[in-house]
Design a protein around this motif. Structure first.
Motif: not given
Length: 783
Positions: A208-236
């Protein structure tokens, strides 16, 4: 030029070449060009490197990069417009100009990114071969993108059929290829339950870090897809999720946007999701103050959808919420745009990667393809992609497409160019693609061959005689000229990919015809030998079906070619065409090699049924069952049979919009191609491709003095109706393979025509996998 079986007769070839050359017009010879940098911007410097390296790859020519004009020779000048330009170019746009004496090409970008896209234009339009390159004067243009978001998801995780095997050089090259066709962003998946792939050369966070660097080198936007695959009511778990976000943002030198899918995956109520995103936004802004969060409502219904709109209106989170994303399972795009405030964007998240059980499936795909090609074969559907993009684009600020491999490369190029300009002619896109990636001299013919791959999937496979011709064309190109690039002789994986697809199509058709012939012979043998007893009938039928294990030589040859191409693609791009051999994530993720031998007739089902017949105690009952098996699809004179989900075996299914109506418009039903037991189920093939319900079954030429019975096979319920009459059943099983039987009142067929429709069933809340569906229909003329 290579010789192809798609080629037209010689006189017409000459006319085509002359016409193409005339269209291109006079050209400037850039064989000995120098790239002149008139900008200190690092993205512009990288664009110069891209131009030089891509020319070298194709021609072997070494275009040097300089800051001062050489005294002699051709020049390609890269510069950014001045801030006070009198005639400014729109953001991300470029102006390509060629001086009157043909000694200089200038790429003037609205900004550094615009220079990169201008370089892409030059590369797409250049005519090249080993040792030379020219640019048509017609390539002079000013152009800027219509939509601000034009990108593709290239997630480094365990599911893709290629990406998880790539190293940094392969990732950078593919990102470069996408920018050359106008993409301005990519999306990675740095975290999804912590799953890793055995192919990965580094951790997901490191990549992920390296892809972020590549996008920066090419001047294009870097997006990330980050879901929550766990129960958000579980505080821990919630706290751990926020810590994960912190680690990701802190380790990424560039982050422009974060996409959070509300569902698919994830099963949290939006009440918990919105509160969570407030905390995520705080962390994101700490590390990347300009970055924004985008939310999809995938899997949301009713009250959940309303909650999101109401929360946005009440809380006005425009300081961190960029907008909504419309993906598979989201509310309809027009509805979303209408309900969303204008100051929020709406981004399309189209699935351009799958062909069945997906957002935009192939319309009425032949079941033989579904059985052998998996969910992610080499996916070439530029005509469909143009239709989908241009239908939805006006509601959006652009797209960032879902993809799990390079098998949909043509689709990516099509979306990228249409996102730049939706009025672009599709043929121009495909000729540019062919010229840049395959072979400049044969670009028009190769564009035809790409279109022919899409047409291979139209209509019944058994009657599509063009399929072997398309195979011959791609094999000829692969063998004669397309296996490597001219300049550096590196393998051309795109040629390998298209040759694989064309051969697999033709191989599937040849096996289908052979298997159908064997099943027909086996059924005939049963009927011809019933008087000799069930045992002899079964023995003869088995021996005929087993002939598929020793197929004709042409089938054997194609299989060997497919195996070799799969090996080549594994070496060139890590294409995982087998679970066991190449470590594919699962069978339906591009593992076509694992399905090359599955029967394309009902051999497996019949052989299982023969075993059951042998266990029937009485011989007359055994004979009756064998006769039933042998006449399953041929119920006799005056009777009719439809394999409802089969484009070639459903003559009585009515298509109100015609076969060309796209299923995404909901104007016609589209069969579901099931993947029972990973594709190795012994069920009858008709039960693998089903319809929720056809609009109508129409029968004509009925005997007005006869009576008829409707029989249906499928799963769950069915409510057939003729006019105002709801048919009543005398036998009603909801189990797959068993029948529902409905006598037809004689007065309904007296006119010689019968039209049957199906009442809509209320199955809300039932998972689509378990909802009712129809497999087969018989209209039986009673004795």
């Amino acid at each position: 030029m290579f010789k192809s079986s798609l080629a037209t007769p010689l006189p017409f070839i000459v006319l085509l070449v002359c016409f193409s050359t005339a269209n291109a017009g006079p050209s400037i010879d850039l064989t000995n060009a120098t790239v002149i940098l008139k900008s200190e911007d690092a993205v512009v410097s990288n664009a110069a490197r891209v131009l030089s390296e891509e020319i070298m790859k194709r021609t072997g020519l070494d275009w040097s990069i300089a800051k001062a004009d050489p005294k002699t020779g051709m020049r390609v000048v890269l510069q950014v417009q001045k801030k006070d330009a009198a005639n400014p170019i729109s953001p991300e746009g470029y102006r390509v100009s060629i001086d009157a004496n043909g000694s200089e090409v200038t790429i003037l970008g609205a900004d550094a990114r615009g220079v990169l896209f201008g370089v892409g234009h030059i590369l797409r339009k250049s005519h090249w071969k080993k040792g030379s390159v020219s640019l048509p004067f017609s390539a002079a243009i000013e152009s800027a993108p219509k939509y601000p978001i034009r990108g593709h998801q290239l997630g480094y995780r365990d599911r893709p059929n290629t990406y998880d095997k790539w190293d940094l050089d392969q990732y950078e090259q593919y990102i470069r290829d996408l920018t050359i066709f106008g993409a301005n962003c990519i999306e990675n998946i740095p975290s999804e339950g912590g799953r890793e792939s055995k192919h990965q050369i580094m951790s997901r966070l490191e990549m992920n870090t390296e892809l972020s660097k590549i996008c920066d080198k090419y001047g294009i936007d870097f997006w990330m897809w980050i879901p929550a695959t766990f129960d958000l009511t579980d505080k821990e778990l919630r706290s751990a999720g926020l810590a994960n976000h912190e680690e990701i943002y802190q380790s990424s030198p560039r982050v422009d946007d974060v996409f959070f899918p509300g569902g698919d995956p994830g099963d949290n109520h939006p009440k918990e999701v919105m509160a969570y995103l407030v905390d995520v936004a705080e962390i994101l802004k700490k590390h990347h103050p300009e970055a924004m969060i985008w939310l999809s409502m995938q899997g949301y219904h009713g009250e959940e959808i309303d909650y999101v709109y109401e929360w946005i209106e009440e809380n006005d989170p425009r300081d961190w919420l960029g907008g909504l994303v419309a993906g598979p399972g989201s509310p309809p795009i027009p509805e979303t745009r209408a309900r969303l405030a204008d100051h929020y964007g709406l981004r399309h998240y189209p699935d351009i990667n799958h062909v069945v059980r997906c957002q935009y499936p192939v319309s009425y795909w032949d079941p033989a393809y579904a059985r052998t090609h998996t969910r992610e074969p080499v996916h070439v559907r530029p005509m469909d992609q143009q239709f989908i993009h241009n239908y939805f684009a006006p509601y959006t600020v652009g797209f960032l497409a879902y993809s799990d491999g390079s098998h949909d490369d043509v689709n990516k190029a099509t979306w990228s160019r249409l996102g730049w300009d939706p009025t672009t002619d599709l043929r121009e896109i495909l000729e540019d693609y062919s010229r840049f990636f395959l072979d400049s001299e044969d670009a028009p013919q190769l564009a035809d061959m790409i279109l022919a791959l899409e047409r291979n999937w139209h209509g019944p496979l058994s009657t599509n005689g063009a399929v072997p011709v398309v195979r011959d064309s791609w094999q000829a190109f692969h063998k004669e000229s397309g296996a490597t690039y001219s300049g550096d002789q590196s393998p051309n994986w795109r040629t390998q990919m298209f040759a694989l697809r064309a051969t697999l199509d033709a191989y599937t058709r040849a096996r289908l015809l052979n298997d159908n012939s064997l099943e027909k012979r086996a059924n005939e043998a049963i009927l011809a030998n019933l008087e000799k007893g069930s045992e002899e009938s079964i023995t003869l039928a088995r021996s005929i079906l087993e002939e598929a294990d020793s197929p004709p030589e042409d089938i054997v040859g194609m299989r060997a070619y497919i195996v070799d191409l799969c090996a080549d693609l594994w070496e060139s791009i890590g294409f995982q065409t087998s679970v066991e051999k190449y470590g594919a994530n699962s069978g339906h993720r591009g593992a076509v090699l694992d399905y090359v031998d599955v029967p394309l007739n009902d051999r497996w089902w019949l052989e299982d049924e023969f075993d059951k017949v042998a266990d029937i105690p009485e011989e007359p009952a055994r004979v009756d069952r064998l006769r039933e098996l042998a006449t399953w699809e041929t119920p006799g004179e005056g009777s009719f049979y439809d394999d409802i989900g089969h484009v070639g075996l459903s003559p009585h299914v009515v298509f109100p919009e015609g076969l060309s109506a796209h299923p995404m418009l909901f104007k016609q039903p589209n069969p579901t191609m099931w993947n029972h037991e990973g594709g190795f189920s012994h069920k009858r093939l008709a039960w693998h491709s089903t319809l929720d319900w056809p609009h109508q079954l129409r029968y004509e030429g009925l005997n007005s003095g006869a009576t008829y019975t409707l029989r249906l096979s499928g799963v769950g319920d069915a409510k057939p109706r003729v006019g105002e009459t709801l048919l009543e059943s005398t036998q009603y099983s909801k189990v797959e393979g068993e029948l529902k039987v409905f006598p037809i009142p004689q007065e309904l067929t007296e006119g010689g025509t019968l039209e049957i429709v199906f009442d809509k069933l209320d199955e809300q809340g039932i998972n689509w996998r378990y909802q009712s569906r129809l497999s087969e229909a018989w209209l039986i003329r009673n004795p």
